[in-house]
Scaffold this motif. Sequence first.
Motif, short mmCIF file in Angstrom:
data_model
loop_
_atom_site.label_atom_id
_atom_site.label_comp_id
_atom_site.label_asym_id
_atom_site.label_seq_id
_atom_site.Cartn_x
_atom_site.Cartn_y
_atom_site.Cartn_z
N ASP A 6 49.40 4.46 39.83
CA ASP A 6 48.78 5.39 38.88
C ASP A 6 48.19 6.59 39.60
O ASP A 6 48.29 7.73 39.11
N PHE A 7 47.52 6.37 40.73
CA PHE A 7 46.94 7.51 41.44
C PHE A 7 48.03 8.44 41.96
O PHE A 7 47.93 9.66 41.83
N ARG A 8 49.07 7.87 42.54
CA ARG A 8 50.15 8.73 43.04
C ARG A 8 50.77 9.53 41.90
O ARG A 8 51.09 10.72 42.05
N GLU A 9 50.92 8.88 40.74
CA GLU A 9 51.45 9.58 39.57
C GLU A 9 50.47 10.65 39.07
O GLU A 9 50.87 11.79 38.79
N GLY A 10 49.19 10.30 38.99
CA GLY A 10 48.19 11.25 38.49
C GLY A 10 48.04 12.45 39.39
O GLY A 10 47.96 13.59 38.91
N ALA A 11 47.99 12.23 40.70
CA ALA A 11 47.85 13.33 41.64
C ALA A 11 49.10 14.21 41.64
O ALA A 11 49.01 15.44 41.68
N SER A 12 50.27 13.58 41.59
CA SER A 12 51.51 14.35 41.55
C SER A 12 51.59 15.19 40.28
O SER A 12 52.00 16.35 40.31
N ALA A 13 51.17 14.60 39.16
CA ALA A 13 51.18 15.32 37.89
C ALA A 13 50.24 16.52 37.94
O ALA A 13 50.56 17.60 37.42
N PHE A 14 49.09 16.34 38.57
CA PHE A 14 48.14 17.44 38.70
C PHE A 14 48.75 18.58 39.51
O PHE A 14 48.68 19.75 39.11
N ILE A 15 49.35 18.26 40.62
CA ILE A 15 49.95 19.28 41.49
C ILE A 15 51.11 19.97 40.78
O ILE A 15 51.29 21.19 40.89
N GLU A 16 51.89 19.18 40.02
CA GLU A 16 53.06 19.72 39.33
C GLU A 16 52.73 20.30 37.96
O GLU A 16 53.63 20.78 37.25
N LYS A 17 51.45 20.24 37.57
CA LYS A 17 50.97 20.80 36.30
C LYS A 17 51.71 20.20 35.10
O LYS A 17 52.25 20.91 34.25
N ARG A 18 51.73 18.87 35.06
CA ARG A 18 52.34 18.16 33.94
C ARG A 18 51.42 17.02 33.52
O ARG A 18 50.43 16.72 34.19
N ILE A 19 51.72 16.38 32.39
CA ILE A 19 50.93 15.26 31.92
C ILE A 19 51.33 14.00 32.68
O ILE A 19 52.52 13.70 32.84
N ALA A 20 50.33 13.26 33.13
CA ALA A 20 50.59 12.04 33.90
C ALA A 20 51.08 10.93 32.97
O ALA A 20 50.66 10.82 31.83
N ASN A 21 51.95 10.09 33.51
CA ASN A 21 52.46 8.92 32.78
C ASN A 21 51.94 7.66 33.48
O ASN A 21 52.60 7.09 34.35
N PHE A 22 50.74 7.23 33.11
CA PHE A 22 50.12 6.09 33.76
C PHE A 22 50.73 4.79 33.26
O PHE A 22 51.05 4.64 32.07
N ARG A 23 50.87 3.80 34.16
CA ARG A 23 51.47 2.51 33.82
C ARG A 23 50.56 1.33 34.11
O ARG A 23 50.94 0.19 33.94
N GLY A 24 49.34 1.60 34.56
CA GLY A 24 48.41 0.51 34.82
C GLY A 24 48.78 -0.30 36.04
O GLY A 24 48.49 -1.52 36.10
N LYS A 25 49.39 0.33 37.03
CA LYS A 25 49.81 -0.38 38.24
C LYS A 25 49.26 0.33 39.47
O LYS A 25 49.16 1.54 39.50
#
Length: 260
Positions: A241-260
Amino acid sequence: MSYNNLLVEVEDRVVFLTINRPRALNALNDQTFEELRHFFSTGYRECGDFHGVLLTGAGDRAFVAGADIKEFLDVAEQGNGEQLSRRGQEVFFLIERFHRPVIALVNGFALGGGCELAMACHLRVATENASFGQPEVNLGIIPGYGGTQRLNQYIGKGKTMELILTGDRIGAEEAHRLGLVNYTLPRDEAREKALELLRVIGSKGPVAVAQSIRLVNAYYGGDEGFHAESAAFGETAKTEDFREGASAFIEKRIANFRGK
């Protein structure tokens, strides 16, 4: 003294300490942390006799808009999240326990690590355009530099839960109403108010001021919560989730969290 990311000026026995990364909204990266560590541990001695420190960010947009997210991702890959959190906490403890008053002049964004830095200062004066928040959950992580502990001290459990769990921001007026900041004023007046406070405190007995800082801090002196925060920060830094959230922030998109 010479720093790359900090400007240090002394005038009328006040140290003006400016985080000088305006293009990055004064985000806290490794070098900035190490320069803050150096100043508040030994570097201040080169400033001679002074009443206190006025800490602010360069430009009008941000005090500190947070931490360097790209560096966060690198840390996550290396599994060093807990060490990163403890490093930030240690630097902010140096500020909180500094023997002279440190006043944060919060001009613009004070988010994530920026909010945590402001809270580590002894007093906070905000400009009218200032905003505060701990938006780390938007990245799938938690505050790691003392935010879960100090925000609670200033505004209480209920509002702390709301702000940390939602990641919402509050403006300067609400921050003042809640007790997070001491004063909210127009920019020029905010700077003058911060200087006035330093002049008033500077007229008091230096030993009494230093002891007062130490004793007020002693009331909140337990480190257990901070250690728990660092451990939890390290765990969340390992998640997908953190890797997804941080990547989404950098890429200026909505994060797709999966609870993992």
